[in-house]
Write a protein that holds these residues in place. Structure first.
Motif, mmCIF file in Angstrom:
data_model
loop_
_atom_site.group_PDB
_atom_site.id
_atom_site.type_symbol
_atom_site.label_atom_id
_atom_site.label_comp_id
_atom_site.label_asym_id
_atom_site.label_seq_id
_atom_site.Cartn_x
_atom_site.Cartn_y
_atom_site.Cartn_z
ATOM 1 N N MET A 33 0.803 -1.219 0.000
ATOM 2 C CA MET A 33 0.000 0.000 0.000
ATOM 3 C C MET A 33 0.837 1.270 0.000
ATOM 4 S SD MET A 33 -3.396 -0.709 2.308
ATOM 5 C CE MET A 33 -2.654 -1.535 3.714
ATOM 6 N N MET A 65 -12.861 0.586 3.274
ATOM 7 C CA MET A 65 -11.702 -0.286 3.115
ATOM 8 C C MET A 65 -11.462 -1.145 4.349
ATOM 9 S SD MET A 65 -10.157 -0.491 0.257
ATOM 10 C CE MET A 65 -10.144 0.282 -1.362
ATOM 11 N N ALA A 69 -11.135 -5.027 4.373
ATOM 12 C CA ALA A 69 -10.071 -5.753 5.069
ATOM 13 C C ALA A 69 -10.658 -6.848 5.953
ATOM 14 C CB ALA A 69 -9.232 -4.787 5.905
ATOM 15 N N PHE A 221 -4.950 2.510 -1.278
ATOM 16 C CA PHE A 221 -5.285 1.352 -0.452
ATOM 17 C C PHE A 221 -5.117 0.028 -1.183
ATOM 18 C CE2 PHE A 221 -7.959 4.198 2.370
ATOM 19 C CZ PHE A 221 -7.125 4.030 3.473
ATOM 20 N N VAL A 224 -4.315 -3.823 0.287
ATOM 21 C CA VAL A 224 -4.927 -4.251 1.542
ATOM 22 C C VAL A 224 -5.172 -5.760 1.519
ATOM 23 C CG1 VAL A 224 -7.309 -3.854 0.771
ATOM 24 C CG2 VAL A 224 -6.756 -3.727 3.213
ATOM 25 N N THR A 244 -3.695 -8.530 7.414
ATOM 26 C CA THR A 244 -4.511 -7.631 6.606
ATOM 27 C C THR A 244 -5.011 -6.451 7.427
ATOM 28 O OG1 THR A 244 -5.219 -9.434 5.156
ATOM 29 C CG2 THR A 244 -6.601 -7.474 5.195
ATOM 30 N N PHE A 248 -3.612 -2.537 7.354
ATOM 31 C CA PHE A 248 -4.550 -1.480 6.982
ATOM 32 C C PHE A 248 -4.565 -0.355 8.008
ATOM 33 C CE2 PHE A 248 -8.656 0.456 7.693
ATOM 34 C CZ PHE A 248 -8.880 1.060 6.468
ATOM 35 N N PHE A 252 -3.658 3.436 7.029
ATOM 36 C CA PHE A 252 -4.738 4.422 7.015
ATOM 37 C C PHE A 252 -4.363 5.668 7.823
ATOM 38 C CE2 PHE A 252 -8.470 6.165 9.255
ATOM 39 C CZ PHE A 252 -9.149 6.692 8.168
#
Length: 484
Positions: A33, A65, A69, A221, A224, A244, A248, A252
């Motif tokens: 990412m 997202m 995930a 993203f 992910v 995962t 994320f 983020f």
């Protein structure tokens, strides 16, 4: 390994596949990412919206997202027999042809995304070496091609070695981004931030502003699902889902911070006019030339690491699809070091072809970025929709765990990805059809190798729709209704 094939049926390379732990899988998610996208965020957001729209956009994208995930985490637990997640879930839920489209679309989006990395590297160096221009000159093409095939040879040596390098690079590239955030907070101007809050005159309604940022958030993203795609190499299956979500959440917080603090450094209209990578230009505005150099070096490390991770994942998807007889058999071969060499070669060839095309594009970076996002939407939508279908089926049969929660997560993820298709707009929907439809040749090759009927009645309908979409797209391009 979650591979459904028995050890006896596997090649020697598959039997000795590299086993990746939670830390390495998480690093692959973060490494996938954190690439070119984060360094382009200040300008990309300022072109569309102000602070208010950016906060809403990140809330929408973050929630959507995160649900996606959770979907990949849930599917890894509920269907541990499925490898190369995005592709395998589409096939399990909606048949071989849509599964093939998912595999090809995901692979193609990875290849086009890899082109943006080389373009951005050359554009970054181009700020001090004008011959490279915006990353689309002949010299930039030559240097990018050399780098492309150097990485091919590196990965060709073995997946385990490449994954280990990616873990080291992931740590190295996060540092400049965190330094940017800290320095931007130190030089933060509350007055400038307040002026940027509502947006500039060129921004439309708040809804249109938020919609305009959606493809940019999808691009950053992408990855992910990285641990899910590489699930056959996981040491423990439950690590796939954990990696995962952990990856994320880390990424983020970084992406949202980079975007919001930039609004406190420069007026929005000036942010929108910056050369990419705009993060480097923002820091130069705040601290001087050394800031631009510092971020530029970090960008090159970051992008090379992301390129490595995405090349690995792209080849893996083709390889597993061929192993399941949904791609031609030659793509299912691997070396003794568990490297899917033909799939890796095909990936590198497509990147090379698209790199060549960038020399003839007016805005190669932004178009490739948006097309990458658009191509990934169908695979994501099919995976989320399969999660809805699977949870409902398992709830009905009494085999589900926390079915109510999982169903809500899957429905929200499906609605979010459907909204992304809408937000992409007709231009990129048609461009996606132009890419998808010709890929059916590979599906036909695979069916003929197996002596099977080419298309079932349902598959023929999908073929007709995709072909019609591609024809409309080509006509629209030729007539100038849409452009590159």
């Amino acid at each position: 390994m979650g591979d459904a094939r028995s050890t006896a049926q596997q090649t020697p390379g598959q039997q000795h596949a590299a086993k990746l732990n939670l830390v390495t899988l998480t690093a692959m998610v973060v490494g996938s990412m954190v690439g070119a996208g984060v360094f382009s965020l200040p300008r990309r957001f300022a072109e569309e919206t102000g602070v208010a729209g950016a906060l809403i956009a990140w809330a929408v994208a973050g929630t959507g997202m995160l649900m996606l995930a959770f979907v990949f985490q849930m599917l890894a637990v509920r269907r541990p027999d499925l490898d190369a997640g995005v592709y395998a879930y589409a096939k399990a839920g909606f048949g071989e042809y849509l599964g093939f489209f998912s595999a090809f679309g995901y692979w193609a989006s990875a290849c086009v995304g890899n082109v943006t990395y080389w373009v951005l590297i050359m554009s970054t160096i181009g700020s001090i070496w004008p011959a490279l221009g915006e990353g689309d000159t002949f010299l930039a093409f030559v240097l990018s091609s050399i780098g492309l095939w150097a990485f091919f040879l590196l990965i060709r040596r073995g997946v385990k070695e490449a994954a280990a390098i990616n873990r080291i690079v992931t740590v190295a590239k996060i540092v400049p981004i965190l330094v940017f955030i800290v320095l931007a907070l130190f030089y933060f101007d509350a007055g400038v931030f307040a002026d940027n809050f509502a947006g500039a005159d060129y921004a439309g309604s708040l809804f249109d502003q938020v919609r305009g940022t959606m493809l940019a958030t999808v691009f950053v993203f992408l990855g992910v699902e990285g641990a899910s795609v590489y699930s056959r190499h996981a040491r423990r299956r439950e690590d796939v889902g954990r990696a995962t979500v952990l990856g994320f959440l880390c990424v983020f917080s970084i992406f949202a911070s980079v975007t919001i603090v930039s609004y406190g450094i420069m007026p929005m209209a000036e942010l929108a006019e910056l050369r990419q990578p705009s993060m480097a230009e923002v820091l130069e505005y705040a601290v001087g030339t050394w800031g631009q150099v510092f971020i530029s070096v970090g960008l090159i490390v970051s992008v090379l690491g992301a390129y490595l991770a995405w090349t690995l994942m792209a080849a893996e998807v083709l390889y597993v699809a061929a192993q399941d007889d949904d791609m031609p058999r030659f793509l299912g071969r691997s070396t003794g070091d568990d490297v899917p060499a033909p799939a890796l070669l095909m990936t590198s060839v497509l990147v090379q072809l698209v790199l060549f095309a960038t020399m003839f594009s007016d805005d190669a970076f932004n178009f490739a970025l948006d097309l990458t996002s658009a191509l990934s939407l169908i695979p994501f939508l099919l995976a989320a929709a399969y999660a809805v279908k699977l949870v409902r089926e398992q709830n009905t049969s009494g085999r589900a765990g926390p079915g109510g929660r999982d169903l809500v997560v899957a429905v929200v993820a499906t609605l979010y990805t459907a909204f992304l298709v809408y937000a992409a707009g007709m231009r990129f929907v048609l461009m996606s059809f132009i890419v998808y439809a010709p890929a059916t040749v590979l599906f036909v090759m695979a069916r003929r190798e197996q002596g099977r009927r080419l298309f079932s009645p349902r598959e023929a309908v999908v073929l007709a729709v995709s072909t019609a979409g591609a024809v409309v797209g080509v006509v629209a391009l030729a007539a100038g209704w849409i452009n590159l």
